[in-house]
Motif scaffolding. Structure first.
Motif, PDB file in Angstrom:
ATOM      1  N   ARG A   8       0.715  -1.096  -0.050  1.00 48.54           N
ATOM      2  CA  ARG A   8      -0.073   0.027  -0.016  1.00 48.54           C
ATOM      3  C   ARG A   8       0.756   1.255   0.026  1.00 48.54           C
ATOM      4  O   ARG A   8       0.307   2.248  -0.290  1.00 48.54           O
ATOM      5  CB  ARG A   8      -0.931   0.037   1.364  1.00 48.54           C
ATOM      6  N   ARG A   9       2.178   1.065   0.324  1.00 45.75           N
ATOM      7  CA  ARG A   9       3.054   2.135   0.522  1.00 45.75           C
ATOM      8  C   ARG A   9       3.712   2.519  -0.628  1.00 45.75           C
ATOM      9  O   ARG A   9       4.941   2.940  -0.491  1.00 45.75           O
ATOM     10  CB  ARG A   9       3.772   2.085   1.801  1.00 45.75           C
ATOM     11  N   GLU A  10       3.475   1.911  -1.839  1.00 46.44           N
ATOM     12  CA  GLU A  10       4.185   2.181  -3.153  1.00 46.44           C
ATOM     13  C   GLU A  10       4.220   3.766  -3.305  1.00 46.44           C
ATOM     14  O   GLU A  10       3.281   4.478  -3.004  1.00 46.44           O
ATOM     15  CB  GLU A  10       3.512   1.422  -4.238  1.00 46.44           C
ATOM     16  N   LYS A  11       5.257   4.044  -3.952  1.00 43.19           N
ATOM     17  CA  LYS A  11       5.311   5.639  -4.252  1.00 43.19           C
ATOM     18  C   LYS A  11       4.415   6.039  -5.412  1.00 43.19           C
ATOM     19  O   LYS A  11       3.398   6.953  -5.039  1.00 43.19           O
ATOM     20  CB  LYS A  11       6.831   5.943  -4.946  1.00 43.19           C
ATOM     21  N   THR A  12       4.091   5.197  -6.215  1.00 41.89           N
ATOM     22  CA  THR A  12       2.663   5.558  -7.208  1.00 41.89           C
ATOM     23  C   THR A  12       2.256   4.270  -7.755  1.00 41.89           C
ATOM     24  O   THR A  12       2.753   3.187  -7.531  1.00 41.89           O
ATOM     25  CB  THR A  12       3.413   6.243  -8.627  1.00 41.89           C
ATOM     26  N   ARG A  13       0.902   4.460  -7.830  1.00 42.58           N
ATOM     27  CA  ARG A  13       0.311   3.271  -8.326  1.00 42.58           C
ATOM     28  C   ARG A  13      -0.617   3.519  -9.467  1.00 42.58           C
ATOM     29  O   ARG A  13      -1.507   4.487  -9.209  1.00 42.58           O
ATOM     30  CB  ARG A  13      -0.669   2.727  -7.090  1.00 42.58           C
ATOM     31  N   GLY A  14      -0.536   3.202 -10.682  1.00 37.70           N
ATOM     32  CA  GLY A  14      -1.294   3.658 -11.710  1.00 37.70           C
ATOM     33  C   GLY A  14      -2.604   3.179 -11.970  1.00 37.70           C
ATOM     34  O   GLY A  14      -2.759   2.076 -11.578  1.00 37.70           O
ATOM     35  N   ALA A  15      -3.582   3.634 -12.574  1.00 35.52           N
ATOM     36  CA  ALA A  15      -4.776   3.213 -12.755  1.00 35.52           C
ATOM     37  C   ALA A  15      -4.757   1.774 -13.501  1.00 35.52           C
ATOM     38  O   ALA A  15      -5.739   0.918 -13.198  1.00 35.52           O
ATOM     39  CB  ALA A  15      -5.668   3.901 -13.843  1.00 35.52           C
ATOM     40  N   LEU A 281       5.346  12.977 -12.862  1.00 43.45           N
ATOM     41  CA  LEU A 281       4.428  12.071 -12.163  1.00 43.45           C
ATOM     42  C   LEU A 281       3.074  11.365 -13.180  1.00 43.45           C
ATOM     43  O   LEU A 281       2.769  10.321 -13.238  1.00 43.45           O
ATOM     44  CB  LEU A 281       3.562  13.080 -11.277  1.00 43.45           C
ATOM     45  N   ALA A 282       2.889  12.172 -14.209  1.00 43.15           N
ATOM     46  CA  ALA A 282       1.724  11.820 -15.205  1.00 43.15           C
ATOM     47  C   ALA A 282       2.352  10.639 -16.187  1.00 43.15           C
ATOM     48  O   ALA A 282       1.789   9.555 -16.232  1.00 43.15           O
ATOM     49  CB  ALA A 282       1.456  12.848 -16.140  1.00 43.15           C
ATOM     50  N   LEU A 283       3.756  10.478 -16.585  1.00 43.75           N
ATOM     51  CA  LEU A 283       4.311   9.531 -17.252  1.00 43.75           C
ATOM     52  C   LEU A 283       4.680   8.314 -16.213  1.00 43.75           C
ATOM     53  O   LEU A 283       4.417   7.285 -16.677  1.00 43.75           O
ATOM     54  CB  LEU A 283       5.661  10.333 -17.534  1.00 43.75           C
ATOM     55  N   GLN A 284       4.783   8.631 -15.056  1.00 45.75           N
ATOM     56  CA  GLN A 284       5.138   7.677 -14.146  1.00 45.75           C
ATOM     57  C   GLN A 284       4.009   6.854 -13.752  1.00 45.75           C
ATOM     58  O   GLN A 284       3.871   5.573 -13.729  1.00 45.75           O
ATOM     59  CB  GLN A 284       6.034   8.154 -12.769  1.00 45.75           C
ATOM     60  N   THR A 285       2.737   7.360 -13.626  1.00 52.69           N
ATOM     61  CA  THR A 285       1.431   6.725 -13.229  1.00 52.69           C
ATOM     62  C   THR A 285       1.021   6.166 -14.616  1.00 52.69           C
ATOM     63  O   THR A 285      -0.300   5.725 -14.516  1.00 52.69           O
ATOM     64  CB  THR A 285       0.726   7.646 -12.437  1.00 52.69           C
ATOM     65  N   ASP A 286       1.336   6.585 -15.745  1.00 54.01           N
ATOM     66  CA  ASP A 286       0.818   6.104 -17.248  1.00 54.01           C
ATOM     67  C   ASP A 286      -0.448   7.000 -17.153  1.00 54.01           C
ATOM     68  O   ASP A 286      -1.445   6.279 -17.640  1.00 54.01           O
ATOM     69  CB  ASP A 286       0.661   4.803 -17.196  1.00 54.01           C
ATOM     70  N   SER A 287      -0.683   8.029 -16.605  1.00 55.77           N
ATOM     71  CA  SER A 287      -1.964   8.681 -16.823  1.00 55.77           C
ATOM     72  C   SER A 287      -2.158   9.457 -18.029  1.00 55.77           C
ATOM     73  O   SER A 287      -3.261   9.443 -18.791  1.00 55.77           O
ATOM     74  CB  SER A 287      -1.923  10.049 -15.954  1.00 55.77           C
ATOM     75  N   THR A 288      -0.865   9.674 -18.858  1.00 55.13           N
ATOM     76  CA  THR A 288      -0.984   9.886 -20.437  1.00 55.13           C
ATOM     77  C   THR A 288       0.306   9.448 -20.956  1.00 55.13           C
ATOM     78  O   THR A 288       1.395   9.203 -20.016  1.00 55.13           O
ATOM     79  CB  THR A 288      -1.272  11.420 -20.499  1.00 55.13           C
ATOM     80  N   ARG A 289       0.734   9.462 -22.163  1.00 56.72           N
ATOM     81  CA  ARG A 289       2.027   8.994 -22.667  1.00 56.72           C
ATOM     82  C   ARG A 289       2.340  10.298 -23.622  1.00 56.72           C
ATOM     83  O   ARG A 289       3.514  10.164 -24.148  1.00 56.72           O
ATOM     84  CB  ARG A 289       1.817   7.498 -23.512  1.00 56.72           C
ATOM     85  N   VAL A 290       1.593  11.187 -23.631  1.00 51.98           N
ATOM     86  CA  VAL A 290       2.110  12.632 -24.581  1.00 51.98           C
ATOM     87  C   VAL A 290       1.810  13.819 -23.944  1.00 51.98           C
ATOM     88  O   VAL A 290       0.844  13.900 -23.411  1.00 51.98           O
ATOM     89  CB  VAL A 290       1.031  12.321 -25.920  1.00 51.98           C
TER      90      VAL A 290
END
Length: 436
Positions: A8-15, A281-290
């Motif tokens: 649960r304490r991962e730095k980020t967790r993508g959708a 953060l957006a790239l790390q969480t794969d919230s977008t790729r562009v």
């Protein structure tokens, strides 16, 4: 339980990761288990073997002082310039280019409109732009991430243009961008958003039915035009459906604190740093790729030691030593910001490697010599993305190679099967992929 809480304490967790997890539920509480490879379907394993690629474009509109940016010598043995020396720790992670520009994009500040489109003659009356590189990619990847793209701006404009040549307004407030990416709305807000998406679909249904009735009265040529219209409507319906699907999925969780907006318009460096942090953060969480980031210059004095003139005035230095010294202070700060971004991307694990290896970062300007508004020999640097880096690729300084050749190489690296983009004449000679 300790292992569970560690998960649960991962730095980020993508959708995407959230949708693949198992949940233990009880007493109204859900706890996410870590990813369990033995329970993954083959499709997930295949996705892990072919992880996504990403792209980030950064444009500094007032150029970069050429003698301070371009290195001496070519190939891997080039002597780093003062600006590239800032990036010395990442020398093997980027390539620097000279002799690139857009044909028929002569000069002036209007060239910023053509930076990612290569549309000719942006200074002329009646100029109509074309689709920007990021939007072409976003169209192809529109179902992959929560956001097709992020158009970020330090100012009034972005680098992004639609297929019809319409400018896309930038996102300019870091606090609002962070909320879009990572903050869940209340139940009422989520319900309102879903109602708006449903309303959009119902409107499209009504328009489509009316158009069908109209088509019976039209000529063959008009029906062809109407078919093109139907294609656009179907595309809108598909995008609305995707947005609704994403609206029902939880947003990724990050440990980063929500940013505080910088209200001082002169502090371009501070505002840029916030945008680059969000891009990471957006790239790390794969919230977008562009992602695009347009850093407009202005007529304000940036809060940098030793600088007492505005950035725009400094860019028109006329070789004045005092102005050049201050301009270099401003631009060195931009290179430090780029170094900070590359460091974060390099430190972030992704698919068994580094996020930097999966992310193409293009940094440069639409002006080669801002002092004279010249748009030839643009300062361009490409980092990451799995290319074989570490070189200065120098092309003809008088008869420039199309910058779109580099863009085409990037498109193909993203997996788009295309042989041309705008003014390209082929992929960029000398830019090779890393083995494996």
């Amino acid at each position: 339980m300790k292992k569970l809480m560690a998960g649960r304490r991962e730095k980020t967790r993508g959708a995407g990761a959230m949708s693949r997890r198992l949940f233990l539920r009880g007493a109204g509480v859900g706890l996410a288990l870590p990813l369990l490879e033995s329970l993954e379907p083959k499709a997930w394993a295949a996705a892990a073997a072919n992880p996504p690629r990403r792209m980030l474009f950064i444009n500094t509109a007032l150029g970069l002082h050429g003698p301070s940016f371009f290195p001496k010598g070519t190939g891997v043995d080039y002597a780093a310039s003062p600006y590239l020396e800032i990036l010395r720790d990442f020398r093997s992670d980027f390539s620097v280019f000279s002799g690139l520009s857009h044909p028929h994009v002569a000069g002036g500040h209007a060239t910023e409109s053509s930076f990612l489109t290569a549309a000719p003659h942006p200074n002329r009356d009646g100029f109509i732009n074309t689709i920007s590189l990021d939007q072409l990619v976003a169209e192809r990847l529109s179902s992959e991430t929560r956001f097709d793209f992020l158009a970020l701006g330090i100012g009034r404009y972005s680098l992004s243009w639609t297929r019809d040549g319409v400018p896309i307004p930038p996102l300019t407030r870091p606090s609002e961008i962070f909320a879009r990416l990572f903050v869940e709305g209340t139940r009422e807000e989520q319900a309102r958003s879903l109602r708006a998406l449903d309303q959009g679909r119902s409107v499209l249904d009504a328009v489509r039915e009316r158009a069908k009735r109209l088509s019976r009265k039209l000529s063959a040529g008009d029906r062809d035009n109407l078919d093109q219209y139907f294609t656009s409507v179907r595309g809108l319906e598909e995008r609305l459906a995707r947005r609704k699907a994403w609206a029902l999925k939880p947003k990724p969780k990050v440990e980063a604190e929500p940013p505080r907006d910088i209200t001082d318009p002169a502090d371009i460096s501070g505002r840029t740093r916030l945008m680059l942090d969000l891009a990471h953060l957006a790239l790390q969480t794969d919230s977008t790729r562009v992602i695009t980031l347009f850093q407009e210059g202005n007529f304000l004095v940036p809060p940098i030691d030793g600088v007492d003139m505005d950035w725009h005035l400094l860019s028109h230095h006329g070789h004045d030593p005092k102005r050049l010294k201050q301009l270099q202070r401003v631009e060195l700060e931009q290179m430090r910001l780029l170094r900070g971004l590359l460091a974060k991307l390099a430190e972030t694990p992704d698919s068994g490697g580094r996020l930097l290896d999966r992310s193409m970062v293009l940094f440069g300007s639409n002006l080669g010599n801002a002092s004279s508004h010249d748009a030839r020999n643009l300062p361009i640097l490409l980092a990451g993305g799995g290319f074989k880096h570490g070189s200065h690729l120098a092309f003809d300084a008088r008869n420039n190679t199309p910058l779109c050749n580099l863009f085409l190489s990037m498109l193909q690296r993203m997996g788009l099967e295309t042989e041309r983009f705008a003014s390209s004449s082929g992929t960029l000679n000398g830019l090779e992929l890393e083995a494996g």
